[in-house]
Design a protein around this motif. Sequence first.
Motif, PDB file in Angstrom:
ATOM      1  N   UNK A   1      24.651  29.621  11.550  1.00  0.00           N
ATOM      2  CA  UNK A   1      25.640  30.724  11.779  1.00  0.00           C
ATOM      3  C   UNK A   1      26.963  30.237  12.368  1.00  0.00           C
ATOM      4  N   UNK A   2      28.006  31.162  12.341  1.00  0.00           N
ATOM      5  CA  UNK A   2      29.442  30.477  12.958  1.00  0.00           C
ATOM      6  C   UNK A   2      29.304  30.106  14.430  1.00  0.00           C
ATOM      7  N   UNK A   3      29.939  29.005  14.670  1.00  0.00           N
ATOM      8  CA  UNK A   3      29.986  28.814  16.151  1.00  0.00           C
ATOM      9  C   UNK A   3      30.602  29.718  17.075  1.00  0.00           C
ATOM     10  N   UNK A   4      31.414  30.685  16.473  1.00  0.00           N
ATOM     11  CA  UNK A   4      32.132  31.493  17.411  1.00  0.00           C
ATOM     12  C   UNK A   4      30.913  32.512  18.096  1.00  0.00           C
ATOM     13  N   UNK A   5      30.087  32.639  17.394  1.00  0.00           N
ATOM     14  CA  UNK A   5      28.882  33.636  17.721  1.00  0.00           C
ATOM     15  C   UNK A   5      28.104  33.175  19.037  1.00  0.00           C
ATOM     16  N   UNK A   6      28.344  31.871  19.500  1.00  0.00           N
ATOM     17  CA  UNK A   6      27.684  31.365  20.292  1.00  0.00           C
ATOM     18  C   UNK A   6      28.468  30.612  21.604  1.00  0.00           C
ATOM     19  N   UNK A   7      27.831  30.597  22.790  1.00  0.00           N
ATOM     20  CA  UNK A   7      28.531  29.780  23.700  1.00  0.00           C
ATOM     21  C   UNK A   7      27.581  28.634  24.018  1.00  0.00           C
ATOM     22  N   UNK A   8      28.207  27.380  24.409  1.00  0.00           N
ATOM     23  CA  UNK A   8      27.467  26.381  24.745  1.00  0.00           C
ATOM     24  C   UNK A   8      27.485  26.118  26.320  1.00  0.00           C
ATOM     25  N   UNK A   9      26.199  25.928  26.963  1.00  0.00           N
ATOM     26  CA  UNK A   9      26.265  25.723  28.281  1.00  0.00           C
ATOM     27  C   UNK A   9      25.289  24.749  28.673  1.00  0.00           C
ATOM     28  N   UNK A  10      25.380  23.989  29.900  1.00  0.00           N
ATOM     29  CA  UNK A  10      24.599  22.883  30.202  1.00  0.00           C
ATOM     30  C   UNK A  10      23.716  23.446  31.538  1.00  0.00           C
ATOM     31  N   UNK A  11      22.445  23.232  31.137  1.00  0.00           N
ATOM     32  CA  UNK A  11      21.555  23.844  32.480  1.00  0.00           C
ATOM     33  C   UNK A  11      21.494  22.765  33.461  1.00  0.00           C
ATOM     34  N   UNK A  12      21.289  23.405  34.710  1.00  0.00           N
ATOM     35  CA  UNK A  12      21.333  22.588  35.809  1.00  0.00           C
ATOM     36  C   UNK A  12      19.942  21.990  36.038  1.00  0.00           C
ATOM     37  N   UNK A  13      19.662  20.774  36.900  1.00  0.00           N
ATOM     38  CA  UNK A  13      18.425  20.568  37.125  1.00  0.00           C
ATOM     39  C   UNK A  13      17.574  21.409  37.609  1.00  0.00           C
ATOM     40  N   UNK A  14      17.831  22.441  38.486  1.00  0.00           N
ATOM     41  CA  UNK A  14      16.954  23.478  38.702  1.00  0.00           C
ATOM     42  C   UNK A  14      16.625  24.190  37.631  1.00  0.00           C
ATOM     43  N   UNK A  15      17.271  24.672  36.618  1.00  0.00           N
ATOM     44  CA  UNK A  15      17.015  25.432  35.761  1.00  0.00           C
ATOM     45  C   UNK A  15      16.264  24.829  34.786  1.00  0.00           C
ATOM     46  N   UNK A  16      16.407  23.412  34.258  1.00  0.00           N
ATOM     47  CA  UNK A  16      15.700  22.889  33.421  1.00  0.00           C
ATOM     48  C   UNK A  16      14.039  22.593  34.147  1.00  0.00           C
ATOM     49  N   UNK A  17      14.175  22.201  35.487  1.00  0.00           N
ATOM     50  CA  UNK A  17      12.722  22.130  36.004  1.00  0.00           C
ATOM     51  C   UNK A  17      12.269  23.560  35.995  1.00  0.00           C
ATOM     52  N   UNK A  18      12.832  24.612  36.025  1.00  0.00           N
ATOM     53  CA  UNK A  18      12.253  25.789  36.044  1.00  0.00           C
ATOM     54  C   UNK A  18      11.567  26.207  34.793  1.00  0.00           C
ATOM     55  N   UNK A  19      12.238  25.794  33.639  1.00  0.00           N
ATOM     56  CA  UNK A  19      11.682  26.148  32.322  1.00  0.00           C
ATOM     57  C   UNK A  19      10.529  25.282  32.140  1.00  0.00           C
ATOM     58  N   UNK A  20      10.602  23.957  32.693  1.00  0.00           N
ATOM     59  CA  UNK A  20       9.577  23.007  32.470  1.00  0.00           C
ATOM     60  C   UNK A  20       8.269  23.301  33.208  1.00  0.00           C
ATOM     61  N   UNK A  21       8.429  23.864  34.270  1.00  0.00           N
ATOM     62  CA  UNK A  21       7.197  24.198  35.274  1.00  0.00           C
ATOM     63  C   UNK A  21       6.583  25.480  34.593  1.00  0.00           C
ATOM     64  N   UNK A  22       7.384  26.654  34.065  1.00  0.00           N
ATOM     65  CA  UNK A  22       7.047  27.680  33.137  1.00  0.00           C
ATOM     66  C   UNK A  22       5.957  27.247  31.986  1.00  0.00           C
ATOM     67  N   UNK A  23       6.330  26.031  31.416  1.00  0.00           N
ATOM     68  CA  UNK A  23       5.734  25.590  30.123  1.00  0.00           C
ATOM     69  C   UNK A  23       4.355  24.964  30.656  1.00  0.00           C
ATOM     70  N   UNK A  24       4.566  24.134  31.617  1.00  0.00           N
ATOM     71  CA  UNK A  24       3.340  23.547  32.352  1.00  0.00           C
ATOM     72  C   UNK A  24       2.357  24.442  32.717  1.00  0.00           C
ATOM     73  N   UNK A  25       2.775  25.558  33.369  1.00  0.00           N
ATOM     74  CA  UNK A  25       1.932  26.467  33.817  1.00  0.00           C
ATOM     75  C   UNK A  25       1.421  27.299  32.672  1.00  0.00           C
ATOM     76  N   UNK A  26       2.046  27.709  31.637  1.00  0.00           N
ATOM     77  CA  UNK A  26       1.464  28.458  30.729  1.00  0.00           C
ATOM     78  C   UNK A  26       0.419  27.559  29.796  1.00  0.00           C
TER      79      UNK A  26
END
Length: 282
Positions: free
Chosen positions: A104-129
Amino acid sequence: MEFRTIVDIPELGFRIRPFEKMLFVGSCFADSIGRRFQEEQFRVTVNPYGVMYNPASILHTVERLTEGTATDLQSFTTAFLTLGTNHVYRLKETGEIVDNCQKRPQTLFTEEELSVDECAGYLQKTVDLLRQMNPDIHIVLTVSPIRYRKYGYHGSRLSKATLLLAVERVLGDLRILGIPRESRIAYFPAYEIINDELRDYRFYQEDMLHPSQQAVEYIWERLVETCLSDEAKVFLEEWRPVKQALNHRPFDPESDEYRRFQEQIRLRLKSLQEKYPALKEI
């Protein structure tokens, strides 16, 4: 004299047995290693919803598995989670992180960089699940060695550093909680092996970004050395000549010589199946 530095791989606290049912989720490096396990007769599921590059998308895959096929997720004994980048794309309309922009057109999205805390949070949720579905599951965390040219090479390094710090944060939280290595979660240094042991462009594909097949094979050898049980290593040695014979392409498939060759393969495979009953199920 030593002309390279060998990456020390600490004991995982567990070993992978032959024919284990394994889940690989993450970047295209997860695809490469997952296929290598498939070749060796492990029962492997690789990126069932496509390649997932960032920690949020890896979580989304595991969430979808729990929603649609919970019994399948319970049966996995080992999961490899391979982080590729901390960059994510959000759909402007909903604010949600998407796993695939679907051209889809790139204009529909915004690119972001996750912080260390955000990456760790998503990873911990995956491990917990994963552990919620199967408390005994083994989890191996890795960071993909694939470089990202579009970020710039400095930006690519920063992205990998963020992921490495996030992994360390998750493992460190386990240590703080007093959970020992036998908690069944560990880190395998694929990123470090490429960057510290194989520091040469001959170990990359023509794009100079993806590890070559030779590099993937070397990482596989280090995996076997440090992650597989003695029983699994013995099976690999016995399976190797049978696998090579099965992959053989004859010059004349109608010849008597090839028919005799096929019969020999059949007998060797039958003998191996009798020794390893699980091989019959694959």
